[in-house]
Design an enzyme around this catalytic site. Structure first.
Site, PDB file in Angstrom:
ATOM      1  N   LYS A  34       0.705  -1.200  -0.226  1.00  0.00           N
ATOM      2  CA  LYS A  34      -0.175   0.016  -0.018  1.00  0.00           C
ATOM      3  C   LYS A  34       0.937   1.310   0.033  1.00  0.00           C
ATOM      4  O   LYS A  34       0.601   2.192  -0.612  1.00  0.00           O
ATOM      5  CB  LYS A  34      -1.015  -0.063   1.222  1.00  0.00           C
ATOM      6  CG  LYS A  34      -2.045  -1.030   1.132  1.00  0.00           C
ATOM      7  CD  LYS A  34      -3.611  -0.535   1.694  1.00  0.00           C
ATOM      8  CE  LYS A  34      -4.481  -1.278   0.928  1.00  0.00           C
ATOM      9  NZ  LYS A  34      -5.126  -2.339   1.638  1.00  0.00           N
ATOM     10  N   LYS A  58      -5.809  -7.885  -8.404  1.00  0.00           N
ATOM     11  CA  LYS A  58      -7.546  -8.073  -7.910  1.00  0.00           C
ATOM     12  C   LYS A  58      -7.969  -6.559  -7.961  1.00  0.00           C
ATOM     13  O   LYS A  58      -7.458  -5.561  -7.785  1.00  0.00           O
ATOM     14  CB  LYS A  58      -7.770  -8.676  -6.508  1.00  0.00           C
ATOM     15  CG  LYS A  58      -7.194  -7.701  -5.471  1.00  0.00           C
ATOM     16  CD  LYS A  58      -7.699  -8.533  -4.121  1.00  0.00           C
ATOM     17  CE  LYS A  58      -7.693  -7.308  -3.027  1.00  0.00           C
ATOM     18  NZ  LYS A  58      -8.708  -6.318  -3.294  1.00  0.00           N
ATOM     19  N   LYS A 103     -10.864  -1.634  -3.866  1.00  0.00           N
ATOM     20  CA  LYS A 103     -11.595  -0.209  -3.791  1.00  0.00           C
ATOM     21  C   LYS A 103     -10.703   0.994  -3.555  1.00  0.00           C
ATOM     22  O   LYS A 103     -10.933   2.126  -4.243  1.00  0.00           O
ATOM     23  CB  LYS A 103     -12.448   0.145  -2.668  1.00  0.00           C
ATOM     24  CG  LYS A 103     -12.449  -0.937  -1.447  1.00  0.00           C
ATOM     25  CD  LYS A 103     -13.382  -0.588  -0.444  1.00  0.00           C
ATOM     26  CE  LYS A 103     -13.448  -1.489   0.694  1.00  0.00           C
ATOM     27  NZ  LYS A 103     -12.207  -1.566   1.189  1.00  0.00           N
TER      28      LYS A 103
HETATM   29  P1  ATP Z   1      -8.654  -1.720  -0.387  1.00  0.00           P
HETATM   30  O1  ATP Z   1      -8.102  -1.337  -1.722  1.00  0.00           O
HETATM   31  O2  ATP Z   1      -8.896  -0.535   0.393  1.00  0.00           O
HETATM   32  O3  ATP Z   1      -7.541  -2.565   0.160  1.00  0.00           O
HETATM   33  P2  ATP Z   1     -10.383  -3.886  -1.168  1.00  0.00           P
HETATM   34  O4  ATP Z   1     -11.027  -3.790  -2.271  1.00  0.00           O
HETATM   35  O5  ATP Z   1      -8.957  -4.732  -1.048  1.00  0.00           O
HETATM   36  O6  ATP Z   1     -10.058  -2.284  -0.818  1.00  0.00           O
HETATM   37  P3  ATP Z   1     -10.694  -4.798   1.524  1.00  0.00           P
HETATM   38  O7  ATP Z   1     -11.362  -3.772   2.409  1.00  0.00           O
HETATM   39  O8  ATP Z   1      -9.091  -4.778   1.637  1.00  0.00           O
HETATM   40  O9  ATP Z   1     -11.084  -4.339   0.228  1.00  0.00           O
HETATM   41  O10 ATP Z   1     -11.336  -6.239   1.789  1.00  0.00           O
HETATM   42  C1  ATP Z   1     -12.520  -6.272   2.136  1.00  0.00           C
HETATM   43  C2  ATP Z   1     -13.105  -7.571   1.768  1.00  0.00           C
HETATM   44  O11 ATP Z   1     -13.368  -7.927   0.551  1.00  0.00           O
HETATM   45  C3  ATP Z   1     -12.249  -8.740   2.297  1.00  0.00           C
HETATM   46  O12 ATP Z   1     -12.441  -9.943   2.935  1.00  0.00           O
HETATM   47  C4  ATP Z   1     -11.405  -9.147   0.820  1.00  0.00           C
HETATM   48  O13 ATP Z   1     -10.756 -10.460   1.043  1.00  0.00           O
HETATM   49  C5  ATP Z   1     -12.578  -9.010   0.116  1.00  0.00           C
HETATM   50  N1  ATP Z   1     -12.089  -8.726  -1.309  1.00  0.00           N
HETATM   51  C6  ATP Z   1     -11.364  -7.537  -1.658  1.00  0.00           C
HETATM   52  N2  ATP Z   1     -11.219  -7.546  -2.997  1.00  0.00           N
HETATM   53  C7  ATP Z   1     -11.752  -8.542  -3.377  1.00  0.00           C
HETATM   54  C8  ATP Z   1     -11.903  -9.295  -4.869  1.00  0.00           C
HETATM   55  N3  ATP Z   1     -11.091  -8.502  -5.960  1.00  0.00           N
HETATM   56  N4  ATP Z   1     -12.450 -10.210  -4.810  1.00  0.00           N
HETATM   57  C9  ATP Z   1     -12.882 -11.075  -3.836  1.00  0.00           C
HETATM   58  N5  ATP Z   1     -12.958 -10.630  -2.667  1.00  0.00           N
HETATM   59  C10 ATP Z   1     -12.396  -9.418  -2.381  1.00  0.00           C
HETATM   60 MG    MG Z   2      -7.628  -4.799   0.255  1.00  0.00          MG
END
Ligand code: ATP
Ligand code: MG
Length: 348
Positions: free
Chosen positions: A119, A209, A212
């Site tokens: 990050k 992946k 957000k």
């Molecule tokens: P950030 O970029 O802020 O890390 P993120 O999209 O990776 O956001 P997280 O808040 O880290 O989301 O994760 C929230 C939940 O969503 C976790 O359980 C994570 O495993 C799941 N998750 C995040 N991205 C994915 C994805 N692309 N596919 C499936 N599950 C996901």
């Molecule tokens: Mg994440």
């Protein structure tokens, strides 16, 4: 006898996307429904984690409420008292325990956290905060305050669960039994089952992946995207030059991702299809445009119906659930905090 605690949360740093929905929210709700007869299920909104990376603070309060609304629209039973839904910042013990635990965690062990490295690498130096560095200690507090045994962890969180266990064991060794040590990663996987592995990929860059915190959002389908905007994102998804649909994550990551997405949205739209059935149906098709249109239509249908459900969610019901859970959460968390305060000599 107190019930064992399952704990999980999804950060409210931006709108949620379809990866969060299919990879986290739906499996969490399914798990909560199945387990709430025997376990206490703590679903919390980690709002203090939201600005460990830069966000638009004008939108945070809404994002937090929206996070709770999404759970309700996705089927969380709000009337089940064994399921707690609370906001992290409404339980001040999270902050206080973090400050205490910080003094028992080494700088060196924290520097090894790969999520921090990943990050922070995406941010300019002056935007990498101490808060981002300290994220795992706050996460350890989130877990340890409630004596949680089970915490679903994707790959990006396994190191954080391990450091939580290390901190708990270290404190227990130094001060006597203060904390319940959560189960190790392998046991978590056994407990929660297969859904932990699901990873929807970014549409523009299908080797990474969907996230957000992605700066552009072009390859991310947010739950708040209009069906039409989502349709456009699918139509412009990166594919390959091979020109034949084939499920091969190495050679054709974009097409493989679309096959997975199509299966998930079809299921959400009420059609009982497996990934294999979707693969069999489209393998060999030579027109990517036609395939993408099918995915785009299915996605538009899913978003339209999800957004209609979301619009029906009653904010008063959500607020009542949050407030009653926060009373319970404060009671449990403050008991743990007091144990720690006594152990370190802040209280007698
Ligand atoms: P950030 O970029 O802020 O890390 P993120 O999209 O990776 O956001 P997280 O808040 O880290 O989301 O994760 C929230 C939940 O969503 C976790 O359980 C994570 O495993 C799941 N998750 C995040 N991205 C994915 C994805 N692309 N596919 C499936 N599950 C996901
Ligand atoms: Mg994440």
């Amino acid at each position: 006898m107190t019930r064992p605690v399952i704990l999980t949360g999804v950060r409210a740093n931006n709108d949620l996307h379809i990866g969060n929905y299919f990879g986290a929210i739906l499996p969490i709700i399914d798990m909560a429904r199945r387990r709430s007869a025997e376990y206490t299920v703590n679903l919390f909104i980690p709002d203090l984690h939201s600005f460990t990376t830069p966000i638009n603070h004008d939108q945070l309060f809404d994002s937090i409420m929206n996070n709770a609304r999404v759970y309700a629209a996705a089927g969380l039973p709000l009337d089940d008292d064994a399921i707690q839904l609370y906001r992290q910042s409404y339980v001040s013990a999270h902050s206080e325990l973090t400050i205490i635990l910080n003094n028992f965690v080494g700088f060196g062990e924290m520097e090894r956290m790969t999520q921090f490295k990943d990050k922070s690498a995406k941010l300019s130096n002056d935007r990498v905060s101490v808060g981002l560095f300290d994220y795992p200690v706050l996460m350890a507090s989130d877990i340890l305050l409630y004596n949680a045994m089970y915490v679903p962890v994707g790959d990006d969180q396994t190191q954080h669960l391990e450091i939580t266990r290390d901190i708990a064991e270290r404190m227990n060794h130094k001060f006597g039994e203060l904390f319940t040590v959560p189960e190790p990663v392998a046991k978590q996987h056994q407990f929660f089952g297969k859904d932990q592995g699901l990873r929807i990929k970014d549409l523009q860059n299908p080797t990474k992946k969907m996230s957000k915190s992605d700066e552009t959002g072009k390859g991310v389908i947010f739950l708040s995207d209009t069906p039409d905007a989502a349709r456009k994102k699918i139509m412009s998804a990166a594919t390959d030059s091979l020109g034949r649909v084939h499920y091969d994550k190495e050679a054709q990551p974009g097409i493989s991702n679309l096959l997975e997405i199509l299966t998930l949205v079809r299921q959400a739209n009420g059609r009982a299809v497996s990934l294999q059935q979707t693969i069999d149906e489209f393998t060999g098709l030579e027109r990517y445009g036609k395939f993408k249109t099918i995915v785009a239509d299915e996605m538009a249908e899913f978003l339209a119906s999800f957004q209609a459900r979301l619009a029906q969610v009653d904010d008063d019901t959500i607020l009542r659930k949050l407030e009653s859970s926060e009373i319970t959460a404060n009671q449990t968390a403050n008991q743990t905090l007091l144990r720690v305060q006594k152990a370190v000599g802040l209280r007698c």
